[in-house]
Design an enzyme around this catalytic site. Sequence first.
Site, mmCIF file in Angstrom:
data_model
loop_
_atom_site.group_PDB
_atom_site.id
_atom_site.type_symbol
_atom_site.label_atom_id
_atom_site.label_comp_id
_atom_site.label_asym_id
_atom_site.label_seq_id
_atom_site.Cartn_x
_atom_site.Cartn_y
_atom_site.Cartn_z
ATOM 1 C CB SER A 133 -0.963 -0.044 1.196
ATOM 2 O OG SER A 133 -2.015 0.873 1.028
ATOM 3 C CG ASP B 176 -4.484 -1.465 0.339
ATOM 4 O OD1 ASP B 176 -3.721 -2.172 1.026
ATOM 5 O OD2 ASP B 176 -4.432 -0.220 0.326
#
Length: 280
Positions: free
Chosen positions: A38, A164
Amino acid sequence: MTTAFVLGGGGVLGAVEVGMLRALFDHGIRPELVLGTSVGALNGAMVARDPSPAVIGRLTDLWRGASEARQEVYGDRPFRTVRRAVSTGTHIYSAKPLKKRLREEFGDTRIEDLPVRFQVCAASIERACEHWFDSGPVVDAVVASAAVPGLLPPAKVGDEHFLDGGIVNSIPVARAVRLGATRIFVLQVGRVDRPLQVPRRPWEVARVSFEIARRHRFVREMSELPDDVEAHVLPARGTSTRDDSLLGSRDFAGVQRRIDETYEASGAYLREHLAGPGAR
């Protein structure tokens, strides 16, 4: 000794990782391996491209710029945000501003051409598993790893879609070991340190559930590290439970304060646990 930097996810709290990196470079610590998830993928890509103290100024400017132009980062006014949420049913922000900023920074740079070995974690939708980008365009990998569910749309790379990386491996310590790391520095944003509270509202249930899954894996992987692997979890400062809310995910205020406070805390940690400045 093979040194790995493992940079975890955490949205706007990723600024604290800049303070940790500054402290590491001050102590003469350089990575041979960088893993990112991320926002940690973004910070990690910067370090893998320039594994020297010079990268700290560039990262600081990047985060200050995000603070000063957060409207550009999200790229929307409230009406457009609501309209997109209704029309798509899947996300409320556009990924175009993020892609634009990353292309300005990295251009067509490929992961395999970086001077330091670098890998990025994302969650594959079609295969329902974690996927590691170890080649290909840096921009595609970072956008895929940072596609926060509900906030940004799934990222398409080739014929596959990704969300993500924090969904499947937020702080990938065991991955570093599998790739040969014998000394690991964990750069995390502070959430794993905060006690969880029983959710009281419907929207808190998903957040608490995700935190349990993420922390459980991290704690388990840390407990299973081989005896010959040295691991250091650097301390984060300047974060709070407010940062875990939806509004907190957009709050860039205090970026410099978070960087500075974390730098001081991480420097103190390294002075206590390592031989001293310049220690390898």
